[in-house]
Structure formats: structure tokens, C-alpha cells
Scaffold this motif. Structure first.
Motif, PDB file in Angstrom:
ATOM      1  N   TYR A   1      -2.937  12.501  12.911  1.00 38.42           N
ATOM      2  CA  TYR A   1      -2.734  11.086  13.261  1.00 38.42           C
ATOM      3  C   TYR A   1      -2.365  10.965  14.742  1.00 38.42           C
ATOM      4  O   TYR A   1      -2.854  10.092  15.446  1.00 38.42           O
ATOM      5  CB  TYR A   1      -1.627  10.501  12.381  1.00 38.42           C
ATOM      6  CG  TYR A   1      -1.582   8.994  12.403  1.00 38.42           C
ATOM      7  CD1 TYR A   1      -2.455   8.247  11.626  1.00 38.42           C
ATOM      8  CD2 TYR A   1      -0.667   8.324  13.203  1.00 38.42           C
ATOM      9  CE1 TYR A   1      -2.425   6.866  11.652  1.00 38.42           C
ATOM     10  CE2 TYR A   1      -0.629   6.934  13.229  1.00 38.42           C
ATOM     11  CZ  TYR A   1      -1.513   6.206  12.449  1.00 38.42           C
ATOM     12  OH  TYR A   1      -1.478   4.845  12.484  1.00 38.42           O
TER      13      TYR A   1
ATOM     14  N   THR B   1       5.507   3.857  11.857  1.00 34.55           N
ATOM     15  CA  THR B   1       4.522   4.742  11.226  1.00 34.55           C
ATOM     16  C   THR B   1       5.210   5.997  10.696  1.00 34.55           C
ATOM     17  O   THR B   1       4.583   6.832  10.062  1.00 34.55           O
ATOM     18  CB  THR B   1       3.433   5.191  12.222  1.00 34.55           C
ATOM     19  OG1 THR B   1       4.080   5.734  13.380  1.00 34.55           O
ATOM     20  CG2 THR B   1       2.543   4.047  12.630  1.00 34.55           C
TER      21      THR B   1
ATOM     22  N   TYR C   1      -6.825  11.833   3.237  1.00 32.44           N
ATOM     23  CA  TYR C   1      -5.805  10.783   3.167  1.00 32.44           C
ATOM     24  C   TYR C   1      -6.158   9.849   2.008  1.00 32.44           C
ATOM     25  O   TYR C   1      -7.301   9.396   1.882  1.00 32.44           O
ATOM     26  CB  TYR C   1      -5.757  10.005   4.486  1.00 32.44           C
ATOM     27  CG  TYR C   1      -4.645   8.987   4.518  1.00 32.44           C
ATOM     28  CD1 TYR C   1      -3.331   9.372   4.742  1.00 32.44           C
ATOM     29  CD2 TYR C   1      -4.911   7.631   4.319  1.00 32.44           C
ATOM     30  CE1 TYR C   1      -2.306   8.446   4.759  1.00 32.44           C
ATOM     31  CE2 TYR C   1      -3.891   6.698   4.339  1.00 32.44           C
ATOM     32  CZ  TYR C   1      -2.588   7.114   4.563  1.00 32.44           C
ATOM     33  OH  TYR C   1      -1.561   6.194   4.579  1.00 32.44           O
TER      34      TYR C   1
ATOM     35  N   LYS D   1       6.394  -0.987   1.498  1.00 35.89           N
ATOM     36  CA  LYS D   1       5.165  -0.825   2.275  1.00 35.89           C
ATOM     37  C   LYS D   1       4.328  -2.091   2.061  1.00 35.89           C
ATOM     38  O   LYS D   1       3.248  -2.068   1.473  1.00 35.89           O
ATOM     39  CB  LYS D   1       4.419   0.450   1.873  1.00 35.89           C
ATOM     40  CG  LYS D   1       4.992   1.659   2.614  1.00 35.89           C
ATOM     41  CD  LYS D   1       4.221   2.928   2.408  1.00 35.89           C
ATOM     42  CE  LYS D   1       3.148   3.166   3.448  1.00 35.89           C
ATOM     43  NZ  LYS D   1       3.654   3.483   4.788  1.00 35.89           N
TER      44      LYS D   1
ATOM     45  N   THR E   1       3.465  10.467   5.942  1.00 31.03           N
ATOM     46  CA  THR E   1       2.296  11.075   5.301  1.00 31.03           C
ATOM     47  C   THR E   1       1.178  11.224   6.317  1.00 31.03           C
ATOM     48  O   THR E   1       0.608  12.312   6.485  1.00 31.03           O
ATOM     49  CB  THR E   1       1.827  10.209   4.116  1.00 31.03           C
ATOM     50  OG1 THR E   1       2.890  10.137   3.179  1.00 31.03           O
ATOM     51  CG2 THR E   1       0.607  10.806   3.448  1.00 31.03           C
ATOM     52  N   ALA E   2       0.855  10.139   7.003  1.00 32.50           N
ATOM     53  CA  ALA E   2      -0.243  10.201   7.974  1.00 32.50           C
ATOM     54  C   ALA E   2       0.126  11.120   9.133  1.00 32.50           C
ATOM     55  O   ALA E   2      -0.653  11.980   9.532  1.00 32.50           O
ATOM     56  CB  ALA E   2      -0.561   8.799   8.480  1.00 32.50           C
TER      57      ALA E   2
ATOM     58  N   PHE F   1       0.838  -1.203   0.000  1.00 32.78           N
ATOM     59  CA  PHE F   1       0.000   0.000   0.000  1.00 32.78           C
ATOM     60  C   PHE F   1       0.864   1.240   0.000  1.00 32.78           C
ATOM     61  O   PHE F   1       2.084   1.177   0.121  1.00 32.78           O
ATOM     62  CB  PHE F   1      -0.956  -0.022   1.204  1.00 32.78           C
ATOM     63  CG  PHE F   1      -0.299   0.166   2.548  1.00 32.78           C
ATOM     64  CD1 PHE F   1      -0.255   1.425   3.137  1.00 32.78           C
ATOM     65  CD2 PHE F   1       0.271  -0.898   3.239  1.00 32.78           C
ATOM     66  CE1 PHE F   1       0.337   1.610   4.377  1.00 32.78           C
ATOM     67  CE2 PHE F   1       0.861  -0.727   4.477  1.00 32.78           C
ATOM     68  CZ  PHE F   1       0.892   0.534   5.052  1.00 32.78           C
TER      69      PHE F   1
END
Ligand code: COI
Length: 355
Positions: A171, A235, A139, A196, A302-303, A73
Motif C-alpha cells: 500500500y 488508513t 486484498y 469502518k 490490513t492494507a 466495509f
């Protein structure tokens, strides 16, 4: 070869669910926008993608990714500029990384047209789902899975690529508490730590559950040989500000090459800050803290965006950093990156894509 995709076949929802989006209470990853993109791979090629209403999938229980984990992902974000135009941050870099993951996991690469242009069409269609408050975004989750129906173990021949999107708040709502792991291992040289792959995250659940029971938010992983060199948070990538320099572990086959990590390195260097990408031992971090040279620490993803680290525990050392409000670099980075992502500052790097 990249073939342009124009006018993806689109089946729009008859009734939008947009009223479910409460702009005053946006959590991460709980609500999904009206549409999703789907493309299937069979007989050695990708069929034309389609945009369809977000819905559950109908899969055989023998679908191979359930059993053998060929699943990868990405994470991308879309923002709105002050005029309400949708902007996507660096999707080409996520496309390239998705293909690096695909190669390692014996999955087919996707074209830039499918990943980036497909994403732009989806975001243009669902642009009303992009929240505008500072710290919020849409997102975007592109992902791929093996869809052969077969219980034998072999690289699959059928795959599905999808993009779903979800309005997102922060997040991490507050600075994170980190446990430095010197027992379990996230990644080994020659493995899949740089990808990922879903399994990287699955394998981290048990150690993460254990440290959450102790009151920590996340693990800072160390290398698998000596548990001496810090790697990443799982993360997020990680940065330490020591003696005015920003130090981050160099990427390798055990560390994800974060797009946010790369953006932060570029912005810091442009500001004249020395950034060192090199092996960084936990002993060096503890020594810097003891002699007052460790001033800031943060994760990037990113998150997570730029997430300050409030505390780190390594064996008997409980590193408590000064109050985050006093941190110069981290707070500047959050602001600078935010200004670029929300189109409040000119994009001098070619990072912003209009949907
Ligand atoms: C991202 O930052 O996009 C990730 O994929 C990490 C995960 C914590 C959501």
C-alpha cells in the motif's frame, strides 16, 4: 444464530481474466478477481448468498446509501503458503468488527457463516488470483450498503452485502511522511470513529488532499477537544517506540480497533517488549524525539501491513527518524507477521484460516 453455508450457488465466469494479472507490477486496488459474493437483506432476513462474475451493479439513483451514507466495509487479506494453499488472516476478527460497525450504523449484522465461510468459498474459487511474491497478497473487501429506493431520511430496510477481491502490492511503497493534524477532526466521542463507515473516509479526503499538496502522505489525527492526544492515521493505527517501549493510543469510540494492531501487540508482548496502550500526547512524542528516546514509529493496518514512518511534522517540529534499515522492532515485526501470514512459520495463535 450462525447457520452453516455449504455449496453457495455459484455462477462461474465463462472466461477468466487472470491474464490481466501482471505479477511483476501489482498495484493496490486496481484489478479485481473473476468472482464476487452477493447477499441481499429484505423483510428482516438475509437471503442465500451467491457467487457471481465480478460485474457492475444496476442501482436506482434513489438508492439510500448514495444520499445518506449507510455504508460500511472491512479489509482482510489472503496469502499463499509455500505449497500454494490459500490462507486467510483473522477473518473472524473482521467479521466481529463489521457487526460492530453495522449496529452503530443501524444496519443488519451478518452471520459468521455468511462472512467467513462465504469468503472462504470465494477465495477457494479465485485462488489463482493470490499473488505469491513477498509483500503481495489478495486484498479482500467485504462491504454492505443500504439499498432502499427512497429519498426520505430514515434507517433503511433493504441492504446488500458483497465481497470483492483484488490482488495487492504494498500500500505504501516507501516509509511514510506524516502531518500531525491540529485543525480538522476525524472523530468525536459518541460518533462513528470506531467503525469502518464509508463516511469516516469520505470526511478525511479534504484534509488529506491539503496535506498531500504540502508533500505529506497521511494525517496523524489528534483528539477533537484539545488536539493534544494522537489517535490514528486513518488508513492505519499508530505505534511509537519510546525508550524501548512500544506505545499506541488505547482504542476508544474515536479509534478503530485494528486487527493488525492487535496482532502486533500480541507479537511484541510475546517477544518481551513492553507495550503501552494509553493516551499518548503529541508533546510526549516531540519531547522523546528531542531527547533521543524516540527510535521508531510505524502504522499498522490490513492494507498497509506494518508501515514505517520516516517523518512527522507537528507545528514547527520536523521529526526525522533514523534510517529505517536500523530499526530493530519494526523490521522484526514485518518479518514475523509476514512469516505467519505466508504460512512460513507455525500459526500458534489460531489466526490462519485455510480457504
Ligand atoms: C484496510 O487496511 O484494509 C483499510 O480498510 C484501510 C484502507 C486504507 C484501505
Amino acid at each position: 444464530m450462525s447457520v452453516a453455508i455449504t455449496g453457495i450457488k455459484t455462477n462461474k465466469v465463462s472466461q477468466s481474466r487472470i491474464q490481466q494479472l501482471d505479477h511483476n507490477n501489482i498495484q493496490f486496488g486496481k484489478l479485481y478477481s473473476d468472482h464476487m459474493l452477493v447477499a441481499h437483506y429484505e423483510n428482516g432476513k438475509w437471503a442465500a448468498p451467491e457467487i457471481v462474475p465480478f460485474a457492475n451493479m444496476n442501482l436506482s439513483p434513489a438508492t439510500t446509501f448514495f444520499h445518506y451514507g449507510q455504508a460500511i466495509f472491512e479489509g482482510v487479506k489472503a496469502y499463499k503458503d509455500p505449497n500454494g494453499n490459500p490462507l486467510i488472516f483473522r477473518p473472524q476478527d473482521n467479521w466481529k468488527r463489521m457487526n460492530r460497525s453495522a449496529v452503530r450504523m443501524a444496519m443488519p449484522e451478518v452471520s459468521e457463516a455468511l462472512f467467513v465461510e462465504g469468503m472462504k468459498e470465494l477465495i477457494a474459487l479465485d485462488k489463482d488470483w493470490i499473488p505469491t511474491a513477498d509483500g503481495t497478497s489478495l486484498y479482500i473487501r467485504p462491504f454492505m450498503m443500504a439499498t432502499d429506493e427512497f429519498i426520505g431520511v430514515k434507517p433503511a430496510e433493504k441492504f446488500t452485502f458483497m465481497i470483492i477481491t483484488s490482488p495487492a502490492g504494498p500500500y505504501y511503497a516507501k516509509p511514510v511522511k506524516i502531518f500531525v493534524q491540529d485543525d480538522y477532526v476525524r472523530a468525536f466521542p459518541g460518533g462513528i470513529g470506531f467503525t469502518k463507515a464509508a463516511g469516516n473516509y469520505g470526511a478525511s479526503m479534504y484534509p488529506t488532499m491539503k496535506i498531500k499538496e504540502m508533500g505529506y502522505d497521511q494525517i496523524l489525527w489528534t483528539d477533537g477537544f484539545e488536539h493534544k492526544y494522537v489517535q490514528e492515521i486513518g488508513t492505519m493505527n499508530v505505534f511509537f517506540v519510546i525508550d524501548g517501549k512500544a506505545i499506541t493510543p488505547n482504542t476508544s469510540d474515536t479509534i478503530l480497533a485494528g486487527v493488525s494492531r492487535d496482532s502486533v501487540i500480541i507479537l511484541l508482548r510475546e517477544k518481551g517488549i513492553t507495550v503501552e496502550e494509553r493516551p499518548l500526547s503529541i508533546d510526549e512524542i516531540v519531547a522523546a524525539w528531542k531527547n533521543g528516546k524516540l527510535t521508531e514509529a510505524f502504522g499498522t493496518g490490513t492494507a498497509a501491513s506494518v508501515a514505517p514512518i520516516a517523518e512527522l511534522t507537528y507545528k514547527e517540529n520536523h521529526i526525522i527518524l533514523p534510517p529505517v534499515e536500523e530499526w530493530k522492532l519494526t523490521n522484526w515485526l514485518k518479518q514475523e507477521l509476514g512469516d505467519i501470514r505466508y504460512g512460513r512459520k507455525p500459526d500458534t495463535h489460531g489466526w490462519i484460516n485455510k480457504a
